[in-house]
Design an enzyme around this catalytic site. Structure first.
Site, short mmCIF file in Angstrom:
data_model
loop_
_atom_site.label_atom_id
_atom_site.label_comp_id
_atom_site.label_asym_id
_atom_site.label_seq_id
_atom_site.Cartn_x
_atom_site.Cartn_y
_atom_site.Cartn_z
N ASP A 33 17.50 -0.52 25.69
CA ASP A 33 17.47 -0.42 24.53
C ASP A 33 17.43 -1.86 23.84
O ASP A 33 16.88 -2.98 24.35
CB ASP A 33 18.60 0.56 23.82
CG ASP A 33 18.23 1.32 22.80
OD1 ASP A 33 17.86 0.80 21.67
OD2 ASP A 33 18.08 2.41 23.00
N HIS A 52 20.25 0.39 16.99
CA HIS A 52 19.71 1.22 17.88
C HIS A 52 20.22 1.38 19.21
O HIS A 52 20.87 2.39 19.68
CB HIS A 52 18.05 1.39 18.09
CG HIS A 52 17.34 2.55 18.77
ND1 HIS A 52 17.42 2.77 19.90
CD2 HIS A 52 16.66 3.58 17.92
CE1 HIS A 52 16.92 3.87 20.09
NE2 HIS A 52 16.52 4.48 19.08
N SER A 100 15.63 9.71 20.32
CA SER A 100 16.55 8.53 20.90
C SER A 100 18.05 8.95 20.81
O SER A 100 18.67 8.44 21.69
CB SER A 100 16.40 7.40 19.94
OG SER A 100 15.26 6.81 20.28
#
Length: 765
Positions: A142, A217, A548
């Site tokens: 990520d 994220h 996600s």
């Protein structure tokens, strides 16, 4: 559909490959070169040594061109090549395939309770698994990690397992001491991006050239999968409670492969390769690209190598719903995860002078638009064209907007950016109204000004009111905090990408759904909850949405499964998750689609919503070996070199009578041809992982358009681990011109277990 800014990495693509200029007297382009390991001369100590020597033999300087060598999850290397280098490599017998590097995108609390992980009946099983999960490391590919987050505190965890070979890589603002007993590894991979970008990363943006996460994220996904227990977690007062990952006893290793400009395939493959060599048990990838044959799909190739090494690979399905045929990461050796809602919401309201109180959602946590609740002027469209109705940058007239609530249509630019545009123009608040494209799906955002998001039908009512001639339109915004026990839930998120699978229609995708809407998890310390540069707020946790977010939920549950069943293959774990999934909501009605409220189907939810409790004891599993996958690849008519790119073996023997649908998958996708192939026959094999003596009877639910026959109708197992086969015949009864897909189920049932497989039926002309 549009995404909030932190969850959309900018596409660099003008073409599938990215050209850049470097020190050579010409332009180079990054390629991934797959090699035949059987041809590696014994003189070379390592594959990396061979790769460099091979380039030198072709008069290509490895010190200037070689970026990565791969050997754990794939065999080959990435290199920045001049046009003249390509025929040299493609003409080499040692080279199987040369493909251009590509850009992939990120697919952007209460979920453990919603999944049943905190129910009293389940607590003893979880307590017993806690110690076992200490030996499982979840690798998250990520944007990196914020290591100071309390979600990564080691607490009383024992030292990492002895077999763990990962490292905490020193980098900018990231000393190795930041890793510990929870965060056991951190690496970053950027050579592919830098090669494609002239050596630059994050142009115009502050970027950490290390595993440290600026975006947020990666921190969010990692803590969702395996975050430690943190009391009093919230986003600015919303969703207050105890935050915990799905497998809080498991370890996490961060592999930073995504940067502000994107996630390069060469960097992703390097991250997968390193993670497999390090010894992860689960890989979580909340990113994806377009549809391509599996031998050209970097994630698919790397994931195959990981699965062959016993690693469970979970990937997000994508955020391109509700349109059909949009699912990404469709390889059968990965778990493809769509998104559903939780039973938690953040209600907010728009009140009109007519007395109408219209419901929406919001995560706004600042002061009200006026000292006390009051009506303010409402504005819809203040410019010369419709762009102002979308609240695009530069389209609002400050003189018209100042002090008013602005109605903005959803679409084109990011949701939180619309709020920033309204605030910059002097607006007092915003109503973000869905259009037909986003339907009734509501995603809450932490806007910079008072804002309420509403669905299409409510939005149409407000648009109609604002457009009426005469009078002065007014509105009032109010906020309802956090509400639990929302019904119905779960609902399939409208943004969640849908089947059918465009790469291999005979493999049903997505596989399952998990919580992916308004998920609370850890956040970076250098970005506000909107991710906008002008957002100066800081919070340890954030609430965001996307597949996600659903992907790491499954990654964490898979870690629990590996702890409970360390001898199970990744395919067996995925089978257990799929065949025990549910398709009814908390009102005991069939799952619905947030896009329009209609009944959802297997192209939206796959086998259904994951149920960790039942998955621990599925009774039977559909297992798949690497040889089975190789036979599947043969059935796709891939060439031997292309099969070898994926399997890394040169001695694949292709069976004559094997079709894609014969893969021992836990679901069925039956593709009828209107002019031929109106009868399809599939075979499956079930492995007994329940009581030694078990008898199962088949139960078939089929649409009127298809006749289904299963033989035998009863399976009698006499010992644990025993394998029994059955065959299914599907006969189309649909008339010519039948175009609408249909769905059904095949279940094997006894008093203790229901082993259920979804069946999708499609007809092509």
């Amino acid at each position: 559909m549009e995404l909030a800014l932190p969850f959309l990495l900018l596409a660099l693509l003008a073409s599938p490959s990215l050209a850049h200029a470097n020190g050579d007297a010409g332009n180079t382009t990054t390629y991934i070169v797959f090699m035949d390991p059987a041809r590696m001369p014994a003189v070379h100590r390592t594959p990396a040594h061979w790769h460099a020597a091979h380039l030198e033999s072709l008069s290509i300087d490895p010190s200037r061109h070689l970026l990565y060598s791969y050997s754990a999850a794939a065999h080959g290397f990435a290199a920045a090549l001049l046009p003249g280098h390509l025929p040299l490599l493609r003409g080499s017998p040692e080279v199987l395939q040369v493909v251009p590097d590509e850009v992939f995108q990120l697919h952007t609390t209460r979920s453990p309770e919603f999944l049943g992980l905190l129910t009293p009946a389940y607590q003893p099983a979880i307590v017993n698994l806690e110690a076992a999960t200490h030996d499982v490391v979840i690798g998250v590919l990520d944007t990196g990690v914020w290591p100071e987050s309390p979600s990564f505190a080691g607490g009383n965890l024992p030292p990492p397992p002895a077999r763990w070979k990962g490292v905490c890589e020193a980098g900018v603002d990231f000393p190795p001491s930041l890793c510990g007993r929870k965060l056991v590894g951190a690496r970053s991979f950027s050579r592919g991006l830098r090669a494609a970008n002239g050596g630059a990363i994050g142009v115009g943006k502050r970027t950490f050239r290390s595993a440290r996460d600026r975006d947020g994220h990666g921190t969010h996904t990692a803590s969702t999968a395996s975050g430690a227990v943190v009391a009093n977690a919230s986003l600015l007062g919303y969703a207050t409670g105890t935050a915990r990952g799905m497998a809080p006893g498991a370890r996490v290793a961060a592999y930073k492969v995504c940067w502000p400009e994107g996630c390069l395939g060469s960097d992703i493959l390097a991250g997968i390769d390193a993670a497999v060599a390090d010894g992860v048990g689960v890989l979580s990838l909340s990113l994806g690209g377009g549809s391509a044959p599996y031998f050209r799909d970097t994630v698919a190739v790397g994931a195959f190598g990981a699965a062959a090494a016993g690693v469970f690979v979970s990937c997000s399905a994508g955020n391109s719903g509700p349109s059909g045929a949009t699912v990404s990461n469709s390889a059968p050796w990965v778990a493809t995860v769509g998104a559903g809602t939780l039973d938690r919401d953040f209600p907010a309201y728009v009140t009109l002078p007519t007395g109408a109180r219209l419901a929406g959602v919001s995560l706004y946590a600042g002061p009200s638009p006026s000292p006390r609740p009051a009506m303010l002027p409402l504005l819809y469209g203040s410019g010369r064209d419709n762009a102002s109705k979308l609240c695009l940058s530069g389209t609002l007239d400050p003189a018209a907007v100042r002090g008013k609530i602005v109605l903005c249509d959803r679409g084109v630019n990011a949701r939180v950016e619309k709020g920033a545009v309204v605030k910059a123009a002097g607006g007092a608040g915003m109503i973000l109204a869905n259009t037909a494209a986003s339907g009734e799906e509501l995603v809450a955002d932490s806007h910079l000004l008072p804002a309420v998001a509403v669905g299409r039908m409510v939005g149409d009512k407000i648009r109609e009111y604002a457009a009426r001639g005469g009078g002065r339109p007014m509105a009032m915004l109010s906020f309802g905090g956090t509400v639990l026990g929302v019904r119905p839930s779960p609902v399939v998120a409208a943004f969640s990408s849908r089947g059918p699978n465009t790469v291999v229609p005979e493999i049903l995708k997505p596989d399952m759904i998990g919580p992916g809407v308004n998920i609370l998890a850890a956040w970076t310390g250098v970005a506000g909850p909107t991710g906008l540069a002008k957002d100066s707020r800081r919070t340890r946790f954030n609430i965001i949405s996307g597949t996600s977010m659903s992907c790491p939920h499954i990654s964490g549950v898979a870690a629990l499964m590996k702890a409970a069943h360390p001898d199970w293959s990744p395919a067996a774990i995925k089978s257990a998750l799929m065949t025990t999934a549910y398709t009814v909501d908390n009102t005991n009605a069939s799952l619905r689609d947030a896009a329009d409220g209609s009944l959802a189907n297997a192209f939206a939810y796959g086998a259904g919503h994951v149920d960790p409790q039942k998955a621990l004891s599925p009774g039977l599993v559909y297992d798949i070996s690497t040889n089975d996958y190789a036979a599947f690849l043969c059935s796709l008519n891939y060439s031997p070199p292309h099969i070898q790119v994926i399997t890394k073996t040169s001695n694949v023997s292709c069976p004559k009578k094997f079709r894609p649908g014969d893969l021992n998958y836990p679901s069925f996708s039956v593709v009828f041809n209107q002019k031929s192939k109106r009868v399809q026959r599939f075979r499956r094999e079930l492995t007994n992982v329940g009581p030694a003596t078990s008898v199962y009877n088949v139960k078939v639910i089929s649409p009127e358009s298809v006749a289904v026959m299963v033989a035998p109708a009863k399976l009698t197992f006499k010992k644990a681990g025993q394998k029994l086969r059955y065959h299914v015949t599907f006969a189309s009864k649909a008339g010519q011109g039948h175009a609408k897909p249909d769905f059904g189920w095949i279940s094997w049932v006894n008093d203790e277990h229901v082993v259920r497989s979804p069946v999708a039926y499609t007809w092509k002309m």
